[in-house]
Design an enzyme around this catalytic site. Structure first.
Site, PDB file in Angstrom:
ATOM      1  N   ASN A  26      46.165  35.873  40.650  1.00  0.00           N
ATOM      2  CA  ASN A  26      47.538  35.780  40.169  1.00  0.00           C
ATOM      3  C   ASN A  26      47.666  36.295  38.743  1.00  0.00           C
ATOM      4  OD1 ASN A  26      47.961  34.541  42.628  1.00  0.00           O
ATOM      5  ND2 ASN A  26      47.941  32.463  41.785  1.00  0.00           N
ATOM      6  N   ILE A  27      48.828  36.842  38.441  1.00  0.00           N
ATOM      7  CA  ILE A  27      49.097  37.364  37.091  1.00  0.00           C
ATOM      8  C   ILE A  27      49.994  36.403  36.309  1.00  0.00           C
ATOM      9  CG2 ILE A  27      48.729  39.762  37.779  1.00  0.00           C
ATOM     10  CD1 ILE A  27      51.763  40.128  37.970  1.00  0.00           C
ATOM     11  N   ARG A  35      59.806  40.211  36.415  1.00  0.00           N
ATOM     12  CA  ARG A  35      58.880  39.133  36.807  1.00  0.00           C
ATOM     13  C   ARG A  35      58.407  38.356  35.583  1.00  0.00           C
ATOM     14  NH1 ARG A  35      54.346  41.450  40.398  1.00  0.00           N
ATOM     15  NH2 ARG A  35      53.898  39.243  40.773  1.00  0.00           N
ATOM     16  N   CYS A  38      47.422  49.482  25.866  1.00  0.00           N
ATOM     17  CA  CYS A  38      47.820  50.798  25.357  1.00  0.00           C
ATOM     18  C   CYS A  38      46.918  51.879  25.947  1.00  0.00           C
ATOM     19  CB  CYS A  38      47.707  50.811  23.820  1.00  0.00           C
ATOM     20  SG  CYS A  38      48.056  52.429  23.103  1.00  0.00           S
ATOM     21  N   THR A  88      45.539  32.280  49.452  1.00  0.00           N
ATOM     22  CA  THR A  88      45.439  33.738  49.532  1.00  0.00           C
ATOM     23  C   THR A  88      45.313  34.158  50.995  1.00  0.00           C
ATOM     24  OG1 THR A  88      44.230  35.709  48.786  1.00  0.00           O
ATOM     25  CG2 THR A  88      42.925  33.711  49.158  1.00  0.00           C
ATOM     26  N   ASN A 145      44.828  26.439  52.504  1.00  0.00           N
ATOM     27  CA  ASN A 145      45.916  27.405  52.619  1.00  0.00           C
ATOM     28  C   ASN A 145      47.030  26.828  53.485  1.00  0.00           C
ATOM     29  OD1 ASN A 145      46.361  30.167  51.601  1.00  0.00           O
ATOM     30  ND2 ASN A 145      46.662  30.697  53.760  1.00  0.00           N
ATOM     31  N   TYR A 184      58.148  44.754  36.256  1.00  0.00           N
ATOM     32  CA  TYR A 184      57.328  43.722  35.613  1.00  0.00           C
ATOM     33  C   TYR A 184      58.103  42.985  34.533  1.00  0.00           C
ATOM     34  CZ  TYR A 184      53.448  45.393  38.336  1.00  0.00           C
ATOM     35  OH  TYR A 184      52.649  45.727  39.401  1.00  0.00           O
ATOM     36  N   CYS A 235      53.039  51.099  20.256  1.00  0.00           N
ATOM     37  CA  CYS A 235      51.881  50.206  20.401  1.00  0.00           C
ATOM     38  C   CYS A 235      51.737  49.342  19.146  1.00  0.00           C
ATOM     39  CB  CYS A 235      50.610  51.040  20.600  1.00  0.00           C
ATOM     40  SG  CYS A 235      49.096  50.045  20.534  1.00  0.00           S
ATOM     41  N   HIS A 238      43.145  40.336  38.454  1.00  0.00           N
ATOM     42  CA  HIS A 238      44.179  41.357  38.618  1.00  0.00           C
ATOM     43  C   HIS A 238      45.040  41.500  37.375  1.00  0.00           C
ATOM     44  CE1 HIS A 238      43.960  40.968  43.290  1.00  0.00           C
ATOM     45  NE2 HIS A 238      42.952  41.644  42.788  1.00  0.00           N
TER      46      HIS A 238
END
Ligand code: APR
Length: 248
Positions: A100-101, A65, A125, A185, A211, A62, A144, A117
């Site tokens: 999507n993130i 990304r 945390c 999607t 799409n 991650y 944290c 998502h």
């Protein structure tokens, strides 16, 4: 409200987006030939079990990304911008649900938006459950920002087997919408892949798929326009807005 009645109003719209809407911004999808899941095993990087087995591998996945998303050449495309304009100009209720993130919808100006998502630029945390915006790399020792405990941070991303976010709000919106639009999607992952059926059965909504190619759930949609999102989404939004007041 039936479809005919819906056409006489500027009815509520729910839009669902997936990785395909960000593809032309330079962000890979998951299941296309060059997709992410053809390069790394989702079991290793997108499940709680994978994180427990090798947290360093997951955090690195991650981190990479997140760095890519924040690079200068990744920016919203015409499809993101068209949805932001539709939200701003649509006279009825509007909700954009993204799988999507990435943050390209926000950067395009979308506000009535939920990330079911999670988000790449947020962390959470495991000790105090707080969520923080996070733009740098995350490693296992990072303390944290809230409770200061080290080694308890994870990406604020919903992994396979975990409950997606905002499902109550999404369910309420689906049950009231007159138009449901699914964009970019593959219709492989639930509950998102089932939203079209909720819109049809509970709201008798008009359902449209935009799409590159027919998704797994293509047969469930009333209408479909296939082509690159940067072409089909702006065109569809223009048509909607031209008929606004004439309803979706
Ligand atoms: N324009 C429009 N659609 C496109 C484009 C494009 N330029 N490029 C690809 N697509 C389409 C593909 O045809 C495919 O149907 O986008 C879809 C992408 O499908 P997936 O890669 O499966 O991505 P998505 O549907 O968003 O995956 C859902 O699965 O892995 C999980 O959490 C992850 O949110 C993701 C979820």
């Amino acid at each position: 409200m039936g479809k005919a009645a819906a056409r006489g109003t500027s009815g509520a719209i729910v839009v669902l987006t997936g990785a395909g809407i960000s593809r032309e911004s330079g962000i890979a999808t998951f299941r296309d030939a060059d997709g992410i899941w053809n390069k790394v095993r989702l079991e290793d990087v997108a499940t709680p079990e994978g994180f427990a087995r090798d947290p360093g591998l997951v955090l690195d996945f991650y981190n990479q990304r997140r760095r890519e998303l924040q690079s200068a050449d990744i920016r919203p495309n015409a499809a993101h911008l068209a949805l932001a304009e539709l939200e701003q100009r649509w006279p009825g209720e509007f909700l954009l649900v993204t799988q999507n993130i990435d943050d390209l919808h926000e950067r395009a100006g979308s506000r009535r938006l939920v990330h079911m998502h999670g988000e790449l630029r947020k962390i959470t945390c495991l000790a105090c459950h707080a969520v923080f915006t996070w733009t740098s790399d995350l490693d296992r020792s990072t303390p944290c920002p809230g409770c200061a405990r080290p080694g308890r941070l994870r990406p604020h991303i919903v992994w396979f087997g975990e409950r997606p976010l905002h499902l109550d709000e999404i369910g309420r919106a689906l049950e009231r919408c007159q138009l449901f639009i699914s964009i970019g999607t593959s219709g492989n992952v639930y509950p998102a892949a089932g939203f079209v059926e909720v819109a049809r059965r509970r709201a008798h909504a008009r359902t449209v798929e935009l799409n590159l190619e027919p998704s797994q759930g293509a047969s469930l949609f009333d209408e479909a326009v296939y082509g690159p999102a940067t072409e089909v989404v702006p065109a569809f939004c223009r048509t909607l807005l031209a008929g606004a007041g004439g309803g979706p």
